[in-house]
Enzyme design. Structure first.
Site, short mmCIF file in Angstrom:
data_model
loop_
_atom_site.label_atom_id
_atom_site.label_comp_id
_atom_site.label_asym_id
_atom_site.label_seq_id
_atom_site.Cartn_x
_atom_site.Cartn_y
_atom_site.Cartn_z
N LYS A 198 0.83 -1.21 0.00
CA LYS A 198 0.00 0.00 0.00
C LYS A 198 0.87 1.26 0.00
O LYS A 198 0.58 2.21 -0.72
CB LYS A 198 -0.95 -0.02 1.20
CG LYS A 198 -2.06 -1.07 1.06
CD LYS A 198 -2.84 -1.32 2.34
CE LYS A 198 -3.84 -2.45 2.16
NZ LYS A 198 -4.62 -2.76 3.37
N GLN A 253 -4.19 -1.42 9.70
CA GLN A 253 -4.17 -2.73 9.06
C GLN A 253 -4.75 -3.79 9.99
O GLN A 253 -4.38 -3.88 11.16
CB GLN A 253 -2.72 -3.10 8.66
CG GLN A 253 -2.60 -4.40 7.87
CD GLN A 253 -3.31 -4.37 6.52
OE1 GLN A 253 -3.41 -3.33 5.88
NE2 GLN A 253 -3.83 -5.50 6.10
N ASP A 312 -10.59 3.22 4.67
CA ASP A 312 -10.96 1.82 4.51
C ASP A 312 -12.48 1.63 4.47
O ASP A 312 -12.97 0.55 4.13
CB ASP A 312 -10.41 0.99 5.68
CG ASP A 312 -9.14 0.25 5.32
OD1 ASP A 312 -9.07 -0.26 4.18
OD2 ASP A 312 -8.24 0.16 6.16
#
Ligand code: GUN
Length: 299
Positions: A54, A98, A121
């Site tokens: 990412k 994450q 997200d």
């Protein structure tokens, strides 16, 4: 039946190129580059790899990023305080926490403390709620990426039977919401199967579109699916393989050969959905930067 392989890497490259141009334009208009703050807790090798992918993608599209690597001994109170610092920092547009988190850190409890305007997200209850009622929002990256694949390959959803296997907050649940909404990428008759589903095959065999996000290698086999089905395999499983250089290979949740034989289109693993998730994170981070300056225009 011969199938078409859905090339997620190719589509993700096209999208990332577009984002790169959009970022350049954003900066040319006098704005600073968008910035993503990644948070990696513990030593999970897969999570480490994902965060690296990412942040590398950020660099390629012109988004600045920083990764906080935090030991898994952090308390929930300390983690919430860390998130609160990022919430208040005007130089940060997006926060990426994450997952999965170590067992003592409940993800929902941490995510709900995040500023929903920085939740690139799409996991915050505000963003999930907005998605559920059809308001513009940050959409979870993997399901949003799958809809981009549908767009690229002209796969329509209106009136189709879509079956989603796996009801996670990250993929299955938002995927089912997106497919069932009354908008251009929805209007599918959507079934959400999960670990309590009694007869999986009875549902899957009806699918025109099948999305599997469980994390169980070879869960879906050829005899379970309908001729002509479109198959999106989200699973990323490490299966030990003595002949592979690393001692394992990556497989999806479908038994590829037998399912592909009946499919019209199918994603490979790797190279299917994974690159799309990263591309959509880039898209959401640029959107977060734009919304922070023009909240009305980009809502
Ligand atoms: N873990 C697995 N998929 C994801 C994702 O899309 N975002 C985050 N933050 N964690 C994940």
């Amino acid at each position: 039946m011969s199938y078409t392989l859905i090339d997620g890497k190719k589509v993700a490259d096209i999208i990332r190129q577009q984002i790169h141009e959009d970022v350049q334009e954003w900066i040319a208009r006098g704005n600073r580059p968008p910035r993503l703050q990644a948070v990696l807790i513990g030593n999970d090798p897969a999570s480490k790899t994902y965060v690296q992918a990412k942040t590398k993608a950020c660099k390629e599209v012109g988004i600045e990023s920083n990764t906080a690597v935090i030991p898994d001994t952090i308390s929930i109170k300390e983690l919430k305080e860390t998130i609160s610092v990022y919430n208040k920092d005007d130089s940060i547009d997006g926060i990426l926490l994450q997952l999965p988190l170590p067992a003592h850190l409940h993800p929902s409890k941490v995510i709900e403390t995040m500023d929903f305007r920085k939740d690139v997200d799409g996991f915050h209850p505000m963003n999930v709620g907005r998605l559920a009622v059809g308001q513009p929002t940050f959409r979870s990256c993997t399901p949003a990426g799958i809809l981009e694949l549908f767009r690229y390959y002209s796969i329509t959803t209106k009136g189709k039977n879509a079956v989603v296997v796996g009801a996670s907050n990250i993929v299955g649940s938002p995927m089912a919401i997106m497919l069932s909404r009354e908008n251009e990428s929805g209007k599918a008759t959507t079934t959400l199967c999960h670990k309590y589903t009694r007869d999986l095959t009875q549902h899957i065999i009806q699918a025109d579109i099948l999305i599997v996000a469980v994390g169980s290698p070879n869960l879906i086999t050829g005899p379970m699916v309908k001729e002509g089905v479109v198959v999106i395999d989200v699973g990323i499983n490490r299966v030990s393989d003595g002949s592979a250089p690393k001692g394992y290979k990556i497989t999806g949740d479908c038994h590829f050969e037998s399912v592909a034989e009946k499919a019209s289109l199918i994603t490979p693993v790797p190279g299917g959905v994974g690159p799309m998730t990263v591309a959509m994170l880039m898209k959401n981070t640029l959107l977060a930067a734009k919304k922070s300056i023009y909240p009305e225009e980009y809502l």
